[in-house]
Design a protein around this motif. Structure first.
Motif, PDB file in Angstrom:
ATOM      1  N   MET A 161      32.136  63.833  33.374  1.00 55.84           N
ATOM      2  CA  MET A 161      31.827  63.421  34.745  1.00 55.84           C
ATOM      3  C   MET A 161      32.601  62.145  35.071  1.00 55.84           C
ATOM      4  SD  MET A 161      28.142  62.321  36.379  1.00 55.84           S
ATOM      5  CE  MET A 161      27.423  63.925  35.953  1.00 55.84           C
ATOM      6  N   ILE A 162      33.196  62.127  36.240  1.00 56.68           N
ATOM      7  CA  ILE A 162      33.946  60.956  36.687  1.00 56.68           C
ATOM      8  C   ILE A 162      33.439  60.551  38.068  1.00 56.68           C
ATOM      9  CG2 ILE A 162      36.211  60.059  37.348  1.00 56.68           C
ATOM     10  CD1 ILE A 162      37.417  61.898  35.249  1.00 56.68           C
ATOM     11  N   THR A 163      32.983  59.302  38.165  1.00 56.44           N
ATOM     12  CA  THR A 163      32.519  58.754  39.429  1.00 56.44           C
ATOM     13  C   THR A 163      33.458  57.632  39.847  1.00 56.44           C
ATOM     14  OG1 THR A 163      30.220  59.255  38.865  1.00 56.44           O
ATOM     15  CG2 THR A 163      30.603  57.649  40.628  1.00 56.44           C
ATOM     16  N   ILE A 164      34.069  57.777  41.021  1.00 55.62           N
ATOM     17  CA  ILE A 164      35.002  56.766  41.524  1.00 55.62           C
ATOM     18  C   ILE A 164      34.244  55.725  42.352  1.00 55.62           C
ATOM     19  CG2 ILE A 164      37.068  56.321  42.909  1.00 55.62           C
ATOM     20  CD1 ILE A 164      37.611  57.971  40.395  1.00 55.62           C
ATOM     21  N   ARG A 165      34.441  54.467  41.993  1.00 53.24           N
ATOM     22  CA  ARG A 165      33.912  53.362  42.797  1.00 53.24           C
ATOM     23  C   ARG A 165      35.058  52.845  43.668  1.00 53.24           C
ATOM     24  NH1 ARG A 165      30.776  48.890  39.552  1.00 53.24           N
ATOM     25  NH2 ARG A 165      30.138  48.430  41.694  1.00 53.24           N
ATOM     26  N   LYS A 166      34.989  53.115  44.953  1.00 49.30           N
ATOM     27  CA  LYS A 166      36.067  52.720  45.854  1.00 49.30           C
ATOM     28  C   LYS A 166      36.089  51.199  46.044  1.00 49.30           C
ATOM     29  CE  LYS A 166      36.372  57.135  48.249  1.00 49.30           C
ATOM     30  NZ  LYS A 166      36.349  57.844  49.554  1.00 49.30           N
ATOM     31  N   PRO A 167      37.254  50.638  46.376  1.00 45.38           N
ATOM     32  CA  PRO A 167      37.376  49.173  46.488  1.00 45.38           C
ATOM     33  C   PRO A 167      36.344  48.536  47.410  1.00 45.38           C
ATOM     34  CG  PRO A 167      39.532  50.194  46.585  1.00 45.38           C
ATOM     35  CD  PRO A 167      38.539  51.315  46.612  1.00 45.38           C
ATOM     36  N   GLU A 168      36.060  49.188  48.530  1.00 48.05           N
ATOM     37  CA  GLU A 168      35.136  48.592  49.500  1.00 48.05           C
ATOM     38  C   GLU A 168      33.693  48.564  49.000  1.00 48.05           C
ATOM     39  OE1 GLU A 168      36.060  52.885  50.887  1.00 48.05           O
ATOM     40  OE2 GLU A 168      37.145  51.183  50.009  1.00 48.05           O
TER      41      GLU A 168
ATOM     42  N   ALA B  97      33.253  38.209  46.392  1.00 46.11           N
ATOM     43  CA  ALA B  97      32.714  36.851  46.347  1.00 46.11           C
ATOM     44  C   ALA B  97      33.815  35.858  46.679  1.00 46.11           C
ATOM     45  CB  ALA B  97      32.154  36.567  44.960  1.00 46.11           C
ATOM     46  N   HIS B  98      33.416  34.706  47.182  1.00 48.66           N
ATOM     47  CA  HIS B  98      34.378  33.633  47.409  1.00 48.66           C
ATOM     48  C   HIS B  98      33.624  32.316  47.467  1.00 48.66           C
ATOM     49  CE1 HIS B  98      33.168  33.235  51.666  1.00 48.66           C
ATOM     50  NE2 HIS B  98      33.078  34.545  51.651  1.00 48.66           N
ATOM     51  N   GLY B  99      34.331  31.230  47.179  1.00 48.24           N
ATOM     52  CA  GLY B  99      33.683  29.935  47.218  1.00 48.24           C
ATOM     53  C   GLY B  99      34.625  28.819  46.820  1.00 48.24           C
TER      54      GLY B  99
ATOM     55  N   GLY C 269      36.669  36.680  44.444  1.00 39.00           N
ATOM     56  CA  GLY C 269      36.365  37.598  43.356  1.00 39.00           C
ATOM     57  C   GLY C 269      35.955  38.981  43.807  1.00 39.00           C
ATOM     58  N   ARG C 270      36.154  39.926  42.919  1.00 37.41           N
ATOM     59  CA  ARG C 270      35.597  41.273  43.040  1.00 37.41           C
ATOM     60  C   ARG C 270      34.717  41.468  41.813  1.00 37.41           C
ATOM     61  NH1 ARG C 270      38.307  44.815  46.533  1.00 37.41           N
ATOM     62  NH2 ARG C 270      40.106  43.888  47.555  1.00 37.41           N
ATOM     63  N   TRP C 271      33.397  41.501  42.041  1.00 35.83           N
ATOM     64  CA  TRP C 271      32.442  41.561  40.949  1.00 35.83           C
ATOM     65  C   TRP C 271      31.851  42.969  40.881  1.00 35.83           C
ATOM     66  CZ3 TRP C 271      29.494  36.339  42.178  1.00 35.83           C
ATOM     67  CH2 TRP C 271      30.388  35.277  41.961  1.00 35.83           C
ATOM     68  N   HIS C 272      32.111  43.640  39.770  1.00 35.09           N
ATOM     69  CA  HIS C 272      31.738  45.046  39.631  1.00 35.09           C
ATOM     70  C   HIS C 272      30.271  45.249  39.261  1.00 35.09           C
ATOM     71  CE1 HIS C 272      36.004  46.823  39.312  1.00 35.09           C
ATOM     72  NE2 HIS C 272      36.137  45.547  39.626  1.00 35.09           N
ATOM     73  N   PHE C 273      29.674  44.246  38.609  1.00 34.12           N
ATOM     74  CA  PHE C 273      28.277  44.357  38.171  1.00 34.12           C
ATOM     75  C   PHE C 273      27.520  43.088  38.568  1.00 34.12           C
ATOM     76  CE2 PHE C 273      30.793  47.097  35.484  1.00 34.12           C
ATOM     77  CZ  PHE C 273      30.081  48.287  35.515  1.00 34.12           C
ATOM     78  N   SER C 274      26.207  43.197  38.617  1.00 37.52           N
ATOM     79  CA  SER C 274      25.361  42.080  39.044  1.00 37.52           C
ATOM     80  C   SER C 274      25.742  40.803  38.307  1.00 37.52           C
ATOM     81  CB  SER C 274      23.896  42.418  38.797  1.00 37.52           C
ATOM     82  OG  SER C 274      23.499  43.536  39.556  1.00 37.52           O
ATOM     83  N   PHE C 275      25.947  39.734  39.097  1.00 33.72           N
ATOM     84  CA  PHE C 275      26.423  38.479  38.532  1.00 33.72           C
ATOM     85  C   PHE C 275      26.140  37.362  39.529  1.00 33.72           C
ATOM     86  CE2 PHE C 275      29.800  35.292  37.922  1.00 33.72           C
ATOM     87  CZ  PHE C 275      29.682  35.042  36.555  1.00 33.72           C
ATOM     88  N   ASP C 276      25.580  36.245  39.026  1.00 32.71           N
ATOM     89  CA  ASP C 276      25.318  35.081  39.857  1.00 32.71           C
ATOM     90  C   ASP C 276      24.477  35.503  41.078  1.00 32.71           C
ATOM     91  OD1 ASP C 276      25.629  32.267  40.262  1.00 32.71           O
ATOM     92  OD2 ASP C 276      27.118  32.685  41.802  1.00 32.71           O
ATOM     93  N   GLN C 277      24.975  35.254  42.305  1.00 33.11           N
ATOM     94  CA  GLN C 277      24.170  35.582  43.495  1.00 33.11           C
ATOM     95  C   GLN C 277      24.189  37.064  43.855  1.00 33.11           C
ATOM     96  OE1 GLN C 277      27.106  33.946  43.675  1.00 33.11           O
ATOM     97  NE2 GLN C 277      28.222  34.390  45.570  1.00 33.11           N
ATOM     98  N   TYR C 278      25.022  37.847  43.172  1.00 37.31           N
ATOM     99  CA  TYR C 278      25.107  39.276  43.462  1.00 37.31           C
ATOM    100  C   TYR C 278      24.166  40.054  42.545  1.00 37.31           C
ATOM    101  CZ  TYR C 278      27.037  44.046  43.066  1.00 37.31           C
ATOM    102  OH  TYR C 278      27.189  45.407  42.996  1.00 37.31           O
ATOM    103  N   PHE C 279      23.310  40.863  43.142  1.00 35.32           N
ATOM    104  CA  PHE C 279      22.440  41.725  42.349  1.00 35.32           C
ATOM    105  C   PHE C 279      22.361  43.098  42.980  1.00 35.32           C
ATOM    106  CE2 PHE C 279      18.299  43.693  41.516  1.00 35.32           C
ATOM    107  CZ  PHE C 279      18.406  43.814  40.132  1.00 35.32           C
ATOM    108  N   ASP C 280      22.608  44.109  42.170  1.00 35.61           N
ATOM    109  CA  ASP C 280      22.468  45.495  42.600  1.00 35.61           C
ATOM    110  C   ASP C 280      21.852  46.261  41.438  1.00 35.61           C
ATOM    111  OD1 ASP C 280      22.759  48.203  43.253  1.00 35.61           O
ATOM    112  OD2 ASP C 280      24.643  47.875  44.323  1.00 35.61           O
TER     113      ASP C 280
END
Length: 239
Positions: A1-8, A13-15, A24-35
């Motif tokens: 199985m292949i799941t594509i995560r598109k850029p958008e 992140a920026h600061g 930044g482009r953060w692929h997994f939950s990190f700092d203020q980003y949580f999914d």
């Protein structure tokens, strides 16, 4: 199985940091980003694609219990830690850090007149009590042209060792070429297209800056529509 995560779909992140800014482009939950859908993938905990402005410094900050792999995508990266140890990495070079029981370290754009882009990966360690250590590897572009080059691996000769059930491969795939790699269907793989052209991943189209989450596959075949830089991460057995 292949799941594509598109850029958008990847968090941006920026600061401001010392002497400049980061984007930044953060692929997994990190700092203020949580999914909750993207907290980790196998033993891969963080995949951050960060660009620092000329001369910018991410100041000394602490980490514990991580195996960190840093890959330079552009510019010149400099690492420093609280022991005064450091190292300079150029495009395509790699560094492995065992954070272990604890380390303060800093990421620095070593160039005052050009941005620096680096991919930082965190893998869960096999145990938490390792002594901190840093090592790095110089890589020539020809070493990874049209073939997977093991940068970090516990089974491939010449690669940096890692205290995790993980591996990192780099690949510069030239226009019109294709490469294949045997996979273990019981393990997960994370592929990231750093720059260049769209890629066919087992026949599935993937744009630049997209990622592919690969599971239950026994073979990976990539074909480039133009010169393309790629990282492939073996993230170990999926639970």
């Amino acid at each position: 199985m292949i799941t594509i995560r598109k850029p958008e779909s990847i968090y941006k992140a920026h600061g401001e940091i010392v002497n400049g800014t980061f984007a930044g482009r953060w692929h997994f939950s990190f700092d203020q980003y949580f999914d909750p859908k993207f907290e980790r993938f196998g033993c891969l905990r963080v995949c951050n694609d960060d660009t620092l402005s000329p001369g910018a410094v991410w100041p000394l900050h602490p980490h514990r219990y991580n195996e960190v792999v840093t890959y330079v995508a552009a510019g010149e990266f400099r690492h420093e830690d609280e022991r005064g140890l450091g190292g300079i990495l150029k495009k395509g070079w790699v560094q492995h850090t065992t954070v272990g029981t604890g380390m303060w370290h800093s990421e620095i754009n070593n160039k005052p007149d050009a941005p620096m882009r680096f991919i930082q990966l965190w893998f869960l360690p096999d145990r938490p009590d390792h002594e901190p250590a840093v090592e790095q590897k110089k890589v020539e572009k020809t070493d990874r042209t049209d073939k997977f080059l093991p940068l970090v691996s516990n089974s491939d000769a010449g690669a940096l060792r890692i205290k995790s059930d993980a591996a990192v491969y780099s690949l510069f795939l030239t226009d019109g070429k294709h490469v294949s790699k045997t996979l273990d269907p019981k393990r997960g793989y994370y592929l990231y297209i750093l720059e260049g052209a769209p890629l066919a991943v087992n026949g599935i189209d993937a744009p630049v800056l997209s990622a592919a989450m690969i599971t239950k596959e026994s073979k990976l075949t990539l074909k480039a529509a133009g010169d393309t830089e790629i990282l492939l991460l073996d993230v170990g057995p999926l639970k």
